[in-house]
Scaffold this motif. Structure first.
Motif, PDB file in Angstrom:
ATOM      1  N   MET A   1      -6.205   2.998   7.489  1.00 44.80           N
ATOM      2  CA  MET A   1      -6.366   3.463   6.137  1.00 44.80           C
ATOM      3  C   MET A   1      -7.572   2.727   5.535  1.00 44.80           C
ATOM      4  O   MET A   1      -7.682   1.520   5.634  1.00 44.80           O
ATOM      5  CB  MET A   1      -5.092   3.168   5.339  1.00 44.80           C
ATOM      6  CG  MET A   1      -5.204   3.514   3.883  1.00 44.80           C
ATOM      7  SD  MET A   1      -3.708   3.154   2.883  1.00 44.80           S
ATOM      8  CE  MET A   1      -2.430   3.967   3.760  1.00 44.80           C
ATOM      9  N   LEU A   2      -8.427   3.464   4.921  1.00 43.66           N
ATOM     10  CA  LEU A   2      -9.580   2.863   4.251  1.00 43.66           C
ATOM     11  C   LEU A   2      -9.132   2.088   3.014  1.00 43.66           C
ATOM     12  O   LEU A   2      -8.140   2.435   2.371  1.00 43.66           O
ATOM     13  CB  LEU A   2     -10.565   3.950   3.832  1.00 43.66           C
ATOM     14  CG  LEU A   2     -11.186   4.783   4.959  1.00 43.66           C
ATOM     15  CD1 LEU A   2     -11.999   5.928   4.378  1.00 43.66           C
ATOM     16  CD2 LEU A   2     -12.047   3.905   5.847  1.00 43.66           C
ATOM     17  N   GLU A   3      -9.874   1.040   2.676  1.00 41.85           N
ATOM     18  CA  GLU A   3      -9.509   0.231   1.513  1.00 41.85           C
ATOM     19  C   GLU A   3      -9.439   1.083   0.245  1.00 41.85           C
ATOM     20  O   GLU A   3      -8.530   0.947  -0.553  1.00 41.85           O
ATOM     21  CB  GLU A   3     -10.501  -0.904   1.322  1.00 41.85           C
ATOM     22  CG  GLU A   3     -10.102  -1.821   0.190  1.00 41.85           C
ATOM     23  CD  GLU A   3     -11.015  -3.020   0.049  1.00 41.85           C
ATOM     24  OE1 GLU A   3     -10.979  -3.640  -1.016  1.00 41.85           O
ATOM     25  OE2 GLU A   3     -11.744  -3.326   1.002  1.00 41.85           O
ATOM     26  N   ALA A   4     -10.401   1.976   0.090  1.00 40.95           N
ATOM     27  CA  ALA A   4     -10.407   2.826  -1.105  1.00 40.95           C
ATOM     28  C   ALA A   4      -9.149   3.693  -1.157  1.00 40.95           C
ATOM     29  O   ALA A   4      -8.595   3.939  -2.230  1.00 40.95           O
ATOM     30  CB  ALA A   4     -11.654   3.693  -1.134  1.00 40.95           C
ATOM     31  N   GLU A   5      -8.680   4.140   0.017  1.00 44.42           N
ATOM     32  CA  GLU A   5      -7.477   4.950   0.065  1.00 44.42           C
ATOM     33  C   GLU A   5      -6.254   4.111  -0.338  1.00 44.42           C
ATOM     34  O   GLU A   5      -5.401   4.564  -1.107  1.00 44.42           O
ATOM     35  CB  GLU A   5      -7.286   5.517   1.475  1.00 44.42           C
ATOM     36  CG  GLU A   5      -6.159   6.503   1.596  1.00 44.42           C
ATOM     37  CD  GLU A   5      -6.043   7.078   2.993  1.00 44.42           C
ATOM     38  OE1 GLU A   5      -5.175   7.945   3.173  1.00 44.42           O
ATOM     39  OE2 GLU A   5      -6.796   6.675   3.902  1.00 44.42           O
ATOM     40  N   PHE A   6      -6.185   2.879   0.172  1.00 43.83           N
ATOM     41  CA  PHE A   6      -5.076   1.998  -0.216  1.00 43.83           C
ATOM     42  C   PHE A   6      -5.101   1.731  -1.710  1.00 43.83           C
ATOM     43  O   PHE A   6      -4.057   1.730  -2.365  1.00 43.83           O
ATOM     44  CB  PHE A   6      -5.135   0.665   0.537  1.00 43.83           C
ATOM     45  CG  PHE A   6      -4.050  -0.282   0.082  1.00 43.83           C
ATOM     46  CD1 PHE A   6      -2.760  -0.154   0.557  1.00 43.83           C
ATOM     47  CD2 PHE A   6      -4.327  -1.263  -0.854  1.00 43.83           C
ATOM     48  CE1 PHE A   6      -1.755  -1.000   0.118  1.00 43.83           C
ATOM     49  CE2 PHE A   6      -3.322  -2.115  -1.296  1.00 43.83           C
ATOM     50  CZ  PHE A   6      -2.041  -1.981  -0.810  1.00 43.83           C
ATOM     51  N   ASP A   7      -6.288   1.496  -2.256  1.00 39.66           N
ATOM     52  CA  ASP A   7      -6.400   1.238  -3.691  1.00 39.66           C
ATOM     53  C   ASP A   7      -5.834   2.385  -4.503  1.00 39.66           C
ATOM     54  O   ASP A   7      -5.186   2.176  -5.528  1.00 39.66           O
ATOM     55  CB  ASP A   7      -7.859   0.990  -4.081  1.00 39.66           C
ATOM     56  CG  ASP A   7      -8.385  -0.335  -3.554  1.00 39.66           C
ATOM     57  OD1 ASP A   7      -7.572  -1.188  -3.144  1.00 39.66           O
ATOM     58  OD2 ASP A   7      -9.620  -0.504  -3.551  1.00 39.66           O
ATOM     59  N   GLN A   8      -6.062   3.603  -4.050  1.00 39.55           N
ATOM     60  CA  GLN A   8      -5.533   4.772  -4.751  1.00 39.55           C
ATOM     61  C   GLN A   8      -4.007   4.781  -4.693  1.00 39.55           C
ATOM     62  O   GLN A   8      -3.337   4.990  -5.703  1.00 39.55           O
ATOM     63  CB  GLN A   8      -6.088   6.059  -4.147  1.00 39.55           C
ATOM     64  CG  GLN A   8      -5.570   7.316  -4.830  1.00 39.55           C
ATOM     65  CD  GLN A   8      -6.115   8.588  -4.203  1.00 39.55           C
ATOM     66  OE1 GLN A   8      -7.060   8.550  -3.428  1.00 39.55           O
ATOM     67  NE2 GLN A   8      -5.509   9.701  -4.532  1.00 39.55           N
ATOM     68  N   PHE A   9      -3.449   4.538  -3.493  1.00 35.75           N
ATOM     69  CA  PHE A   9      -1.991   4.483  -3.364  1.00 35.75           C
ATOM     70  C   PHE A   9      -1.416   3.360  -4.221  1.00 35.75           C
ATOM     71  O   PHE A   9      -0.383   3.519  -4.870  1.00 35.75           O
ATOM     72  CB  PHE A   9      -1.572   4.273  -1.903  1.00 35.75           C
ATOM     73  CG  PHE A   9      -1.720   5.491  -1.049  1.00 35.75           C
ATOM     74  CD1 PHE A   9      -1.019   6.653  -1.336  1.00 35.75           C
ATOM     75  CD2 PHE A   9      -2.552   5.472   0.045  1.00 35.75           C
ATOM     76  CE1 PHE A   9      -1.144   7.790  -0.543  1.00 35.75           C
ATOM     77  CE2 PHE A   9      -2.690   6.591   0.848  1.00 35.75           C
ATOM     78  CZ  PHE A   9      -1.989   7.755   0.557  1.00 35.75           C
ATOM     79  N   ALA A  10      -2.078   2.211  -4.219  1.00 34.65           N
ATOM     80  CA  ALA A  10      -1.602   1.070  -4.998  1.00 34.65           C
ATOM     81  C   ALA A  10      -1.589   1.394  -6.483  1.00 34.65           C
ATOM     82  O   ALA A  10      -0.619   1.073  -7.182  1.00 34.65           O
ATOM     83  CB  ALA A  10      -2.479  -0.150  -4.720  1.00 34.65           C
ATOM     84  N   ARG A  11      -2.633   2.010  -6.962  1.00 35.87           N
ATOM     85  CA  ARG A  11      -2.714   2.365  -8.382  1.00 35.87           C
ATOM     86  C   ARG A  11      -1.601   3.352  -8.749  1.00 35.87           C
ATOM     87  O   ARG A  11      -0.914   3.194  -9.759  1.00 35.87           O
ATOM     88  CB  ARG A  11      -4.090   2.940  -8.703  1.00 35.87           C
ATOM     89  CG  ARG A  11      -4.309   3.249 -10.171  1.00 35.87           C
ATOM     90  CD  ARG A  11      -5.737   3.696 -10.476  1.00 35.87           C
ATOM     91  NE  ARG A  11      -6.243   4.707  -9.564  1.00 35.87           N
ATOM     92  CZ  ARG A  11      -7.112   4.474  -8.567  1.00 35.87           C
ATOM     93  NH1 ARG A  11      -7.577   3.267  -8.350  1.00 35.87           N
ATOM     94  NH2 ARG A  11      -7.523   5.445  -7.775  1.00 35.87           N
ATOM     95  N   GLU A  12      -1.403   4.365  -7.898  1.00 38.74           N
ATOM     96  CA  GLU A  12      -0.360   5.353  -8.158  1.00 38.74           C
ATOM     97  C   GLU A  12       1.028   4.698  -8.128  1.00 38.74           C
ATOM     98  O   GLU A  12       1.884   5.012  -8.963  1.00 38.74           O
ATOM     99  CB  GLU A  12      -0.430   6.483  -7.151  1.00 38.74           C
ATOM    100  CG  GLU A  12      -1.650   7.369  -7.331  1.00 38.74           C
ATOM    101  CD  GLU A  12      -1.815   8.390  -6.220  1.00 38.74           C
ATOM    102  OE1 GLU A  12      -0.949   8.460  -5.311  1.00 38.74           O
ATOM    103  OE2 GLU A  12      -2.818   9.120  -6.249  1.00 38.74           O
TER     104      GLU A  12
END
Length: 62
Positions: A1-12
């Motif tokens: 998983m790309l960091e940017a993708e994780f950041d999106q999941f984390a924010r959600e």
């Protein structure tokens, strides 16, 4: 998983968690601190004084 993708999941996740406890009048940080304080108190009663407590596998790794 790309960091940017994780950041999106984390924010959600954070947004959903905050929304699910909104009626309590508290925020997710309050409950995170509560859990740490509760575990520390339980350990102190058992004669253990932890220097650190790791909340593993919960939330987004704060």
């Amino acid at each position: 998983m790309l960091e940017a993708e994780f950041d999106q999941f984390a924010r959600e996740y954070q947004e959903q968690h905050a929304a699910s406890i909104r009626l309590s009048g508290e925020n997710p940080d309050f409950f995170a601190r509560y859990k740490i304080d509760d575990v520390a108190a339980t350990l102190r009663r058992a004669g253990v004084k932890p220097r650190r407590i790791l909340d593993f596998g919960a939330g987004v790794g704060n």
